[in-house]
Write an enzyme that holds these catalytic residues in place. Structure first.
Site, PDB file in Angstrom:
ATOM      1  N   LYS A 179       0.869  -1.165   0.000  1.00 14.88           N
ATOM      2  CA  LYS A 179       0.000   0.000   0.000  1.00 14.88           C
ATOM      3  C   LYS A 179       0.912   1.222   0.000  1.00 14.88           C
ATOM      4  O   LYS A 179       1.556   1.527   0.996  1.00 14.88           O
ATOM      5  CB  LYS A 179      -0.933  -0.027   1.210  1.00 14.88           C
ATOM      6  CG  LYS A 179      -2.058   1.013   1.170  1.00 14.88           C
ATOM      7  CD  LYS A 179      -1.598   2.314   1.743  1.00 14.88           C
ATOM      8  CE  LYS A 179      -2.686   3.367   1.657  1.00 14.88           C
ATOM      9  NZ  LYS A 179      -2.158   4.719   2.024  1.00 14.88           N
ATOM     10  N   GLY A 211      -3.918   4.868  -3.343  1.00 18.14           N
ATOM     11  CA  GLY A 211      -5.190   5.476  -2.958  1.00 18.14           C
ATOM     12  C   GLY A 211      -4.974   6.848  -2.361  1.00 18.14           C
ATOM     13  O   GLY A 211      -3.897   7.159  -1.852  1.00 18.14           O
ATOM     14  N   GLY A 213      -6.502   8.222   0.242  1.00 15.39           N
ATOM     15  CA  GLY A 213      -6.654   8.335   1.685  1.00 15.39           C
ATOM     16  C   GLY A 213      -5.843   7.292   2.436  1.00 15.39           C
ATOM     17  O   GLY A 213      -5.042   6.558   1.866  1.00 15.39           O
ATOM     18  N   GLY A 217      -4.898   1.545   4.734  1.00 14.64           N
ATOM     19  CA  GLY A 217      -3.858   1.036   5.623  1.00 14.64           C
ATOM     20  C   GLY A 217      -4.444   0.370   6.847  1.00 14.64           C
ATOM     21  O   GLY A 217      -3.983  -0.697   7.274  1.00 14.64           O
ATOM     22  N   GLU A 255       9.257   1.066  11.370  1.00  9.95           N
ATOM     23  CA  GLU A 255      10.389   1.992  11.274  1.00  9.95           C
ATOM     24  C   GLU A 255       9.783   3.381  11.306  1.00  9.95           C
ATOM     25  O   GLU A 255       9.117   3.805  10.363  1.00  9.95           O
ATOM     26  CB  GLU A 255      11.181   1.738   9.980  1.00  9.95           C
ATOM     27  CG  GLU A 255      12.532   2.431   9.968  1.00  9.95           C
ATOM     28  CD  GLU A 255      12.452   3.864   9.502  1.00  9.95           C
ATOM     29  OE1 GLU A 255      12.541   4.757  10.388  1.00  9.95           O
ATOM     30  OE2 GLU A 255      12.274   4.102   8.308  1.00  9.95           O
ATOM     31  N   CYS A 289      13.783  10.311   7.936  1.00  9.51           N
ATOM     32  CA  CYS A 289      13.626  10.024   9.363  1.00  9.51           C
ATOM     33  C   CYS A 289      14.962   9.928  10.095  1.00  9.51           C
ATOM     34  O   CYS A 289      15.048  10.208  11.283  1.00  9.51           O
ATOM     35  CB  CYS A 289      12.828   8.735   9.550  1.00  9.51           C
ATOM     36  SG  CYS A 289      13.479   7.333   8.617  1.00  9.51           S
ATOM     37  N   GLU A 388       9.679  15.600  15.761  1.00  8.43           N
ATOM     38  CA  GLU A 388      10.133  15.464  14.384  1.00  8.43           C
ATOM     39  C   GLU A 388       9.412  16.479  13.499  1.00  8.43           C
ATOM     40  O   GLU A 388       8.181  16.513  13.442  1.00  8.43           O
ATOM     41  CB  GLU A 388       9.875  14.046  13.878  1.00  8.43           C
ATOM     42  CG  GLU A 388      10.439  13.786  12.501  1.00  8.43           C
ATOM     43  CD  GLU A 388      10.275  12.336  12.068  1.00  8.43           C
ATOM     44  OE1 GLU A 388      11.242  11.756  11.576  1.00  8.43           O
ATOM     45  OE2 GLU A 388       9.162  11.801  12.238  1.00  8.43           O
TER      46      GLU A 388
END
Length: 484
Positions: A179, A211, A213, A217, A255, A289, A388
């Protein structure tokens, strides 16, 4: 080839569906085109196909077939590298120079490493004969694939993260439903086109869903037919995934975020170290990240460090991602730009100031841009120094020696990455070993490689990606004892 169609890949077929959504060039704000907007029924179809392929295709048990197909995919991606490069620059806003590394070329090459690993791996280990409770038994340990893997990936390094999940998952014998992020659907769809048209990967083994949206997920995480969720993204989303996956007790690899510290020791070359830290914070507009976004410098050299770092960040500036010289391109979307600007406003409220940057660059009225920004005058306890931001924003903080630097670096909810620069290598190594992070760079060392495990401590995630450890995330362990 890739920017004229962006279908889903489900059960070996390209499906366009009835719904579409737009994908945007972050450098200009212009609409690039449309992508397939999968419905819940499309995802259910993909999971069904992946489950059937795992049970019936023989993929899980045919090692030679798996490794051959992985090498086919690597070769197909290599053949189309220049098309993919242009696509990645346009859709992800990735600086061109990065596509020759972690944005494209490196993860494509890494597929070969996972194919080699699968062929060399000890899939079965003989533990010998023993007689527990007086019953003689021959024992062995067998490693087997988990089953259906649900992979949920972000937009910042789409090829690297998509392939870092797909490569080891397939090499281990799993089937997969990928996804992809709503901001980079074409990068994922291109992968699906090549898998169907230029490899012998059986129908249903790889399914790729795009997708607009994020509801898909959650559906993927909740489905009991999915044996493992592999997710890269924010810590907040990671928590939600853990909660959802707990209902079916599926395996989860996460992660997540980071607020990594770059420590400059008092025997380091201050100019070299601070310039390096500035470059790292600006790369791909800080959208990584593991990028170091807290710069810890000796208190006695703080003023000079601010001057060096600000000068370097200002000199880097922003630029067209198509330009070979650009380090800092656009941020991915208007929403992300607004989020970063919210943190810049917060920094001022918390008592901070800007040694350089602090807003949108002049002359960039189209697209989504933030100036490389150095924030001074904050404490490590401030939200701006702890949360972050995911933009070209660096917070500089003073430290009072090695122990204090380690304390400040570890005083974070995150533990993904870090860096240490010092003149005495043994001393720098000693500081690096004390950091509670999954990866550390010492004096500019590069840890990114297919054979190096990547992941974090604390709220930066669970498990590891890449390396043997990352490969084994996609395996189950079975112990077999035979009476003799």
């Amino acid at each position: 080839m890739f920017n004229t169609s962006s279908p889903l890949l489900i059960d070996g077929e390209h499906l366009y569906g009835n719904r579409r959504f737009e994908t945007i060039d972050p450098a200009t704000g212009a609409v690039l085109g449309e992508a397939a907007d999968a419905a819940a029924s499309d995802l259910d179809h993909a999971i069904t196909a992946a489950h059937r392929a795992f049970e019936e295709s023989g993929w899980a048990t045919d090692l030679d077939r798996r490794t051959r197909c992985l090498r086919q995919l690597r070769e197909a991606l290599t053949r189309h590298a220049e098309e993919l490069r242009e696509l990645t620059i346009a859709e992800a806003g990735a600086p061109r120079f990065l596509t020759y590394g972690a944005q494209l070329d490196a993860p494509v090459a890494d597929l070969g490493w996972f194919a080699d690993l699968a062929q060399e791996y000890e899939w079965e280990r003989d533990l010998g004969r023993a007689a527990p409770m007086g019953m003689a038994s021959d024992r062995r340990v067998v490693r087997e694939p988990v089953g259906v893997v649900g992979a949920i990936t972000p937009w910042n390094f789409p090829h690297q993260i998509n392939l870092a999940k797909l490569g080891p998952a397939l090499a281990a014998g799993n089937t997969i439903v990928l996804k992809a992020a709503p901001d980079t659907p074409w990068c994922a769809a291109a992968l699906g086109l090549l898998i169907k048209d230029e490899t012998d990967i059986p129908p249903g083994v790889v399914n790729i869903i795009t997708g607009a949206g994020h509801a898909l997920g959650a559906q993927l995480c909740a489905d009991p037919r999915v044996g493992l969720i592999s997710f890269t993204g924010s810590t907040a989303t990671g928590r939600a995934i853990m909660r959802t996956a707990a209902e079916t007790l599926k395996k989860v690899f996460l992660e997540l975020g980071g607020k990594s510290a770059f420590i400059v020791l008092d025997d380091a070359d201050l100019k070299s170290a601070c310039s390096y830290a500035a470059f790292a914070a600006c790369t791909h507009a800080g959208q990584g990240c593991a990028i170091t976004t807290r710069l810890l410098v000796p208190r006695d050299g703080y003023a000079e460090a601010v001057q060096i770092t600000a000068h370097t960040m200002k000199k880097i500036g922003v630029g067209d991602p198509n330009d070979d010289r650009t380090v800092c391109g656009p941020v991915i979307s208007a929403g992300q730009r607004d989020r970063i600007e919210g943190y810049l406003e917060l920094a001022v409220k918390e008592g901070g100031g800007f040694a350089t940057g602090g807003g949108r660059p002049a002359g960039r009225d189209r697209g989504f841009w933030i100036e490389p920004t150095l924030i001074t005058g904050l404490a490590n306890e401030s939200r701006t120094a702890r949360e972050e931001i995911f933009g070209p924003v660096l917070v500089i903080l003073p430290h009072d020696g090695d122990d204090d630097a380690v304390r400040l670096a570890n005083d974070s909810p995150y533990g993904l990455s870090g860096a240490v620069h010092g003149g005495d290598l043994d001393r720098a190594r000693a500081v690096a070993r004390r950091l509670r992070t999954g990866t550390v760079s010492v004096n500019g060392g590069v840890w990114y490689s297919a054979d190096v495990p990547f992941g974090g401590y604390k709220q930066s995630g669970t498990g590891r990606e890449m390396g043997v450890a990352g490969f084994e995330e996609y395996l189950e362990t079975k112990s077999i004892a035979e009476g003799v």
